[in-house]
Design a protein around this motif. Structure first.
Motif, PDB file in Angstrom:
ATOM      1  N   ASN A 156      -7.444   2.037  -6.812  1.00 36.77           N
ATOM      2  CA  ASN A 156      -7.116   1.824  -5.411  1.00 36.77           C
ATOM      3  C   ASN A 156      -6.129   0.715  -5.488  1.00 36.77           C
ATOM      4  O   ASN A 156      -5.130   0.920  -4.427  1.00 36.77           O
ATOM      5  N   ARG A 157      -6.215  -0.484  -6.327  1.00 41.17           N
ATOM      6  CA  ARG A 157      -5.003  -1.417  -6.186  1.00 41.17           C
ATOM      7  C   ARG A 157      -3.920  -0.932  -7.248  1.00 41.17           C
ATOM      8  O   ARG A 157      -2.714  -1.238  -6.779  1.00 41.17           O
ATOM      9  N   LYS A 158      -4.274  -0.384  -8.353  1.00 45.05           N
ATOM     10  CA  LYS A 158      -2.972   0.010  -9.364  1.00 45.05           C
ATOM     11  C   LYS A 158      -2.465   1.453  -9.227  1.00 45.05           C
ATOM     12  O   LYS A 158      -1.635   1.594  -9.912  1.00 45.05           O
ATOM     13  N   GLY A 166      -6.522  -1.620   0.508  1.00 45.57           N
ATOM     14  CA  GLY A 166      -5.774  -0.617   1.289  1.00 45.57           C
ATOM     15  C   GLY A 166      -6.562   0.519   1.445  1.00 45.57           C
ATOM     16  O   GLY A 166      -7.674   0.759   0.657  1.00 45.57           O
ATOM     17  N   CYS A 167      -6.035   1.603   2.047  1.00 46.41           N
ATOM     18  CA  CYS A 167      -6.718   2.912   2.323  1.00 46.41           C
ATOM     19  C   CYS A 167      -6.634   4.057   1.353  1.00 46.41           C
ATOM     20  O   CYS A 167      -5.628   3.956   0.488  1.00 46.41           O
ATOM     21  N   GLU A 187      -2.582   5.190   9.642  1.00 47.05           N
ATOM     22  CA  GLU A 187      -2.212   5.393   8.330  1.00 47.05           C
ATOM     23  C   GLU A 187      -0.810   4.768   7.967  1.00 47.05           C
ATOM     24  O   GLU A 187      -0.571   3.873   7.085  1.00 47.05           O
ATOM     25  N   GLY A 188      -0.010   4.912   8.896  1.00 45.45           N
ATOM     26  CA  GLY A 188       1.583   4.319   8.814  1.00 45.45           C
ATOM     27  C   GLY A 188       1.438   3.026   9.034  1.00 45.45           C
ATOM     28  O   GLY A 188       2.022   2.066   8.147  1.00 45.45           O
ATOM     29  N   ALA A 189       0.718   2.455   9.869  1.00 44.08           N
ATOM     30  CA  ALA A 189       0.376   1.001  10.286  1.00 44.08           C
ATOM     31  C   ALA A 189      -0.374   0.256   8.830  1.00 44.08           C
ATOM     32  O   ALA A 189       0.204  -0.818   8.714  1.00 44.08           O
ATOM     33  N   VAL A 190      -1.381   0.983   8.134  1.00 42.02           N
ATOM     34  CA  VAL A 190      -1.912   0.500   6.962  1.00 42.02           C
ATOM     35  C   VAL A 190      -0.943   0.169   6.017  1.00 42.02           C
ATOM     36  O   VAL A 190      -0.604  -0.962   5.401  1.00 42.02           O
TER      37      VAL A 190
END
Length: 195
Positions: free
Chosen positions: A20-22, A101-102, A164-167
């Protein structure tokens, strides 16, 4: 849970946060080996491929998000309270350093042209997320909380896309200003549809 099941679960949990990070492509088997303290054979003894780990990691992350949302909505009695609680969840999570993040956004962006299985999983997750909003609004219309002309499907697409755009913007810019603006806009629209 057997030792093999515990080991498999450990791999999924550790790989999920790294991916989720990389990203899926940016996560190496060495990263997973380091996080789990397992040898390569220990990882591949539980999974046929890195793609299988990716799929399980996405399911794990999505399940965590879904469970958290369900818990935050469970004690809310009105549809309006449930929608506001859902918005509060999204308002509070984009910059949490433990989540990165999502998962729908992170995995979906990477998989749209490269991984049909993950793309399908993300597509279903988007549909389920929007269906949750539709269900809450329709419940509110039936209960007389919302005006009958509140278009649940339209609002669900708009809310999900804006959030989702705001994320993405929050994660890239390192602040939640735009998420706060989006949530305020959506709250105001919900209020306008209340009876």
């Amino acid at each position: 849970m057997s030792k093999a099941e515990r080991t498999r679960q450990l791999i999924i949990e550790k790989a999920a946060l790294i991916m989720n990070r990389k990203g899926m492509a940016g996560t190496s088997i060495s990263d997973i080996m380091e996080a789990t303290k397992l040898a390569k054979g220990g990882v591949y003894g539980n999974f046929a491929s890195k793609e299988e780990i990716c799929a399980e990691a996405f399911d794990y992350l999505l399940n965590n998000v879904s469970n958290t949302i369900r818990a935050s909505l469970s004690d809310k009695t009105s549809a309006k309270e449930q929608l506001f609680s859902l918005l509060d969840y999204y308002k509070s999570t984009p910059l949490r350093q433990d989540l990165y993040g999502c998962p729908m956004l992170n995995f979906g962006t990477e998989a749209d042209d490269t991984n049909p299985l993950i793309k399908e999983k993300v597509s279903k997750a988007i549909a389920d997320s929007q269906a949750r909003i539709v269900k809450i609004i329709r419940k509110g219309i039936e209960a007389g909380e919302f005006k009958p002309d509140f278009d649940a499907s339209l609002f669900a697409v708009k809310a999900f896309s804006m959030i989702e755009g705001a994320v993405l913007v929050c994660r890239v810019q390192g602040n939640s200003r735009q998420m706060r603006i989006v949530i305020d806009i959506l709250r105001k629209e919900i209020e306008e549809h209340c009876l």
